[in-house]
Structure formats: structure tokens, C-alpha cells
Design an enzyme around this catalytic site. Structure first.
Site, PDB file in Angstrom:
ATOM      1  N   THR A  43      53.354 -58.104 -55.774  1.00 20.37           N
ATOM      2  CA  THR A  43      54.760 -58.389 -55.443  1.00 20.37           C
ATOM      3  C   THR A  43      55.679 -57.670 -56.430  1.00 20.37           C
ATOM      4  O   THR A  43      56.665 -57.038 -56.033  1.00 20.37           O
ATOM      5  CB  THR A  43      55.024 -59.914 -55.493  1.00 20.37           C
ATOM      6  OG1 THR A  43      54.256 -60.538 -54.462  1.00 20.37           O
ATOM      7  CG2 THR A  43      56.495 -60.246 -55.312  1.00 20.37           C
ATOM      8  N   ASN A  50      47.962 -58.644 -43.652  1.00 18.75           N
ATOM      9  CA  ASN A  50      47.362 -59.838 -44.249  1.00 18.75           C
ATOM     10  C   ASN A  50      47.088 -60.940 -43.228  1.00 18.75           C
ATOM     11  O   ASN A  50      46.206 -61.755 -43.415  1.00 18.75           O
ATOM     12  CB  ASN A  50      48.246 -60.373 -45.377  1.00 18.75           C
ATOM     13  CG  ASN A  50      49.707 -60.420 -45.010  1.00 18.75           C
ATOM     14  OD1 ASN A  50      50.304 -59.411 -44.644  1.00 18.75           O
ATOM     15  ND2 ASN A  50      50.296 -61.589 -45.080  1.00 18.75           N
ATOM     16  N   GLN A  85      45.585 -55.676 -49.034  1.00 16.34           N
ATOM     17  CA  GLN A  85      44.507 -56.247 -48.213  1.00 16.34           C
ATOM     18  C   GLN A  85      43.402 -55.237 -47.933  1.00 16.34           C
ATOM     19  O   GLN A  85      42.272 -55.620 -47.620  1.00 16.34           O
ATOM     20  CB  GLN A  85      45.069 -56.790 -46.888  1.00 16.34           C
ATOM     21  CG  GLN A  85      46.017 -57.970 -47.049  1.00 16.34           C
ATOM     22  CD  GLN A  85      45.322 -59.243 -47.546  1.00 16.34           C
ATOM     23  OE1 GLN A  85      44.092 -59.366 -47.514  1.00 16.34           O
ATOM     24  NE2 GLN A  85      46.103 -60.194 -48.040  1.00 16.34           N
ATOM     25  N   SER A 128      46.421 -55.675 -55.787  1.00 18.96           N
ATOM     26  CA  SER A 128      46.517 -56.976 -56.446  1.00 18.96           C
ATOM     27  C   SER A 128      45.142 -57.403 -56.941  1.00 18.96           C
ATOM     28  O   SER A 128      44.146 -57.260 -56.217  1.00 18.96           O
ATOM     29  CB  SER A 128      47.051 -57.987 -55.429  1.00 18.96           C
ATOM     30  OG  SER A 128      47.070 -59.274 -55.996  1.00 18.96           O
ATOM     31  N   HIS A 178      43.890 -60.493 -57.566  1.00 22.46           N
ATOM     32  CA  HIS A 178      43.228 -61.690 -57.038  1.00 22.46           C
ATOM     33  C   HIS A 178      42.716 -61.546 -55.617  1.00 22.46           C
ATOM     34  O   HIS A 178      41.985 -62.403 -55.134  1.00 22.46           O
ATOM     35  CB  HIS A 178      44.134 -62.924 -57.179  1.00 22.46           C
ATOM     36  CG  HIS A 178      45.338 -62.941 -56.283  1.00 22.46           C
ATOM     37  ND1 HIS A 178      45.427 -63.776 -55.202  1.00 22.46           N
ATOM     38  CD2 HIS A 178      46.494 -62.245 -56.305  1.00 22.46           C
ATOM     39  CE1 HIS A 178      46.612 -63.605 -54.611  1.00 22.46           C
ATOM     40  NE2 HIS A 178      47.267 -62.681 -55.268  1.00 22.46           N
ATOM     41  N   THR A 193      53.747 -56.842 -74.231  1.00 18.58           N
ATOM     42  CA  THR A 193      52.328 -56.825 -74.606  1.00 18.58           C
ATOM     43  C   THR A 193      51.486 -57.156 -73.383  1.00 18.58           C
ATOM     44  O   THR A 193      51.759 -58.103 -72.657  1.00 18.58           O
ATOM     45  CB  THR A 193      52.079 -57.829 -75.749  1.00 18.58           C
ATOM     46  OG1 THR A 193      52.921 -57.462 -76.836  1.00 18.58           O
ATOM     47  CG2 THR A 193      50.625 -57.813 -76.183  1.00 18.58           C
ATOM     48  N   CYS A 212      55.555 -70.226 -43.805  1.00 18.49           N
ATOM     49  CA  CYS A 212      56.048 -71.527 -44.247  1.00 18.49           C
ATOM     50  C   CYS A 212      56.993 -71.305 -45.408  1.00 18.49           C
ATOM     51  O   CYS A 212      56.589 -70.850 -46.468  1.00 18.49           O
ATOM     52  CB  CYS A 212      54.882 -72.386 -44.707  1.00 18.49           C
ATOM     53  SG  CYS A 212      55.372 -74.033 -45.169  1.00 18.49           S
TER      54      CYS A 212
END
Ligand code: PLP
Length: 380
Positions: free
Chosen positions: A73, A150, A178, A198, A200, A236, A324
Site C-alpha cells: 500500500t 485479489n 497477488q 508485499s 505477507h 532505520t 467492507c
């Protein structure tokens, strides 16, 4: 199966790969500041530079092109905030593209997509021509394009869009969040100016991402101060998260082909089983090229929230295809752009698989779906 539960929401976030976990634990013990010149500092610096090479290898870029960020993001917003006169970004793009395109660009143009959610090259070309007529001389324009969606897993024609961008003299941002680890990525061959990934989503930690930048692509610094990340993003570095991201990238790259075959076989079997039990169900983007791990399926008349809650009680984690926000569930912007009827869009659930998804996970979904459809038939 993750513990006793079937975790099938990998497009939201992936469980940590053991390699990433180990790399993070090791990096947490690095005491040095990566900017320090002593041995401790150099050890922390080495962990970051190793990770930079690992992430670069995943996307087919030189290590020097990779800038670590706190998320995809952040990376997307950074690029979108570079003072573009016009940004072309279809409504199927992720919020981290569409929202900054609306708020930060001089003008946001949303080119049409097909019923499968694929950016229509003809429509994009026409939109580029139209915008050119009203662009200031030497105006700056960006095309933002996801490599894969996604919600539906639908894959975009990146090469075709890159050709249009080059012909128009516009910059191209590819959101590969994705696609990374699921489709081959070759930043150099894509002809993109920017690419985002990304941590994660590929089995690394949450809260780390990367912006990959071509040497001649404009990029003003986001944070100034200590001069980290090529003087473009000071502060950092999050050494442990970056190390975990790098290790996940290497693991994802090494097993990508095998993971893809595994997920595709399970996903295709799942879709066949779900459709056989409810032929009235609709798979979004079914006929388009899709990622091997995603299915977005709607059972007409059955609200996604209800299905997601029932699955959750049955020990299965999937998500609603609805967007949502602020407590209000509305039809997904992606499905709306595809022309899906709003009532049907509200029934869409997303089931997304990963490399460690098992036959048992899939069997659990099929059993829960079978209970739902049988109860519906009894009630009818
Ligand atoms: N782009 C796409 C296509 C995504 O699916 C996501 C996350 O869902 C993002 C960007 C944002 O990634 P992050 O969670 O790292 O901010």
C-alpha cells in the site's frame, strides 16, 4: 489444514513460511544499526542486502532497483503521489491504487474492463487518445495495472498494456502483490517503470513491502532524514521484517512451479465439486486466465456474509467478495466493474489456496458447501 482449521484466505494474507520465520528470529538478534560502520552494523546491513537480492530475484530485477517499504500500500501510494496529471487505473484495481488515484492525481481515468475483469486494450487505447487531447504539453501520465486480481485471481494482459504505455510515452506501475510467487515475474522484460510486492502475501511477515523502480523512472523521496534506501525512504530499516521477506521470496521462487501445480489441481477439483452440488452457482472470471489458487464463487440468493460465518463455525476461513468499509458491506467494486449484478455480487465468496493447502481443507469446504446447498433445497 492450519491446526484444526482450514485456512483458505491466502489472498488476504499467507501463513509465515518456516524459512521466513527462521530468518526473522535470527535477524532479531542482530544488534547493530544497518547504517553503522562497525561489525554489528555491517551484519545488519548484510541481512538487508541479502534480502534485497532475494526479493529482486523473485521479480526479475537487479537488487539496486528494490526499495523496501512498510507495505505494498505504501509503495503504491508513493508512486501514485508523484504528481501525475492523469492516472489510468481500472476499477478492478486494489484500493491502494484506486483511492490514491482519485485523491492524489490531477485526473483519474478508469478504463473499461471486460465481463471477466480484464482491462480492455481497445478501451484503454481509446482512453489514452482521449486524455492526450486534453493533457498539458509535457504532461505526466501513469498507467497502473495489477498483474492479477485479489478477488477473482484474473490475470491482466501486462505485456499488451506495457506496449500501449510505451507507445503513449506514459509510465507503467505493475501491482504484482497477488502474482508474486504464483506467476513468473520478469521486471526487466515487462517494460514496467514501477512494480510493487508485499511480504505477507508470499509467506513473509506483515508490514513490509517493496517498490521496484526502473533506473530512469522518476521518484521523489518519500522520507528524508537519515538517507536510508538510496535517500528515498529514510528511517532505520525494519531488519527482521526485511530478512523474513527475503527468505520468503527465495522459498516462494524455489517452489513456485510445484506450488502452482498443487494449488491448480486442488482449486480445479474444488470448483468442479462445488458446481456439481450447485449448478446454479457462478464462478467469477471462470473463462479468463486466472491465478492457480483463487476461486470467487457466488451461490445466488445466499448472502456471502452468512456463508462466510457458517464456514467459520465449521472451522473454515474464507472471505466475502464484498468490500467492507466503515461497518457497511456493499457489493465489491471489482465485481461491479465486471458488470456483475449487485445482488449476485453480494453472494460472492473468495476461496484462496496456498502451497500448504491440503485435500482435507478442500474436503472440508465441499462438505460445508454441500450442507448449505442441501439445506437450501430442503427449504425450497
Ligand atoms: N495490491 C493488491 C492487489 C493486494 O491484494 C493488496 C493486499 O490485499 C495490496 C496491494 C496491499 O498490500 P499490503 O497489505 O502490503 O499493503
Amino acid at each position: 489444514m492450519t491446526g484444526q482449521r482450514a485456512y483458505l484466505d491466502w489472498n488476504a494474507t499467507a501463513p509465515m513460511r518456516p524459512e521466513a520465520h527462521r530468518a526473522m528470529i535470527a535477524a532479531l538478534d542482530l544488534v547493530g544499526n544497518p547504517s553503522s560502520v562497525h561489525g554489528e552494523g555491517r551484519a545488519a546491513r548484510r541481512a538487508i542486502e541479502t534480502a534485497r537480492e532475494q526479493v529482486a530475484a523473485l521479480v526479475g530485477a537487479p537488487a539496486s532497483a528494490v526499495i523496501f517499504t512498510s507495505s505494498a500500500t505504501e509503495a503504491n501510494t508513493w508512486v501514485l503521489g508523484q504528481g501525475w496529471d492523469v492516472v489510468f487505473a481500472a476499477e478492478v484495481e486494489h484500493d491502494s491504487i484506486v483511492v490514491p488515484a482519485r485523491q492524489l492525481a490531477g485526473r483519474h481515468v478508469a478504463p473499461a474492463v471486460t465481463r471477466d475483469g480484464i482491462v480492455d486494450l481497445g478501451a484503454l487505447s481509446a482512453a489514452l487518445d482521449l486524455a492526450a487531447a486534453s493533457m498539458p504539453t509535457a504532461g505526466k501520465a501513469l498507467i497502473a495495472l495489477q498483474a492479477a486480481n485479489n478477488e477473482t485471481g484474473v490475470v491482466q494482459p501486462v505485456a499488451g498494456v506495457a506496449r500501449l504505455a510505451a507507445a503513449a510515452g506514459h509510465r507503467l506501475l505493475v501491482d504484482a502483490v497477488q502474482a508474486a510467487g504464483r506467476s513468473p515475474l520478469d521486471f526487466a522484460a515487462l517494460g514496467a517503470d514501477y512494480l510493487t510486492v508485499s511480504g505477507h502475501k508470499i509467506g513473509g511477515p506483515k508490514g513490509v513491502g517493496a517498490l521496484v523502480v526502473a533506473p530512469d523512472a522518476p521518484l521523489a523521496a518519500m522520507l528524508v532524514g537519515g538517507g536510508q534506501e538510496r535517500r528515498l525512504r529514510a528511517g532505520t530499516e525494519n531488519v527482521a521484517a526485511i530478512a523474513g521477506f527475503g527468505a520468503a521470496a527465495t522459498a516462494a521462487l524455489a517452489s513456485r512451479t510445484a506450488d502452482g501445480e498443487h494449488m491448480r489441481a486442488l482449486r480445479d477439483g474444488l470448483e468442479a465439486a462445488l458446481m456439481s452440488r450447485a449448478p446454479e452457482a457462478i464462478i467469477m472470471g471462470r473463462d479468463a486466465p486466472r491465478l492457480p489458487n483463487t476461486t470467487c464463487i457466488a451461490l445466488p440468493g445466499r448472502a456471502a456474509e452468512v456463508l462466510v460465518a457458517a464456514f467459520d463455525l465449521a472451522g473454515i476461513a474464507v472471505s466475502a467478495g464484498a468490500a467492507c468499509s466503515s461497518g457497511k458491506v456493499g457489493p465489491s467494486r471489482v465485481l461491479a466493474a465486471m458488470g456483475v449484478d449487485p445482488a449476485l455480487a453480494l453472494a460472492a465468496i473468495r476461496i484462496s489456496l496456498g502451497p500448504t493447502t491440503t485435500e482435507n481443507d478442500i474436503a472440508a469446504v465441499i462438505a460445508a458447501w454441500t450442507r448449505t446447498t442441501a439445506a437450501r433445497r430442503r427449504a425450497a
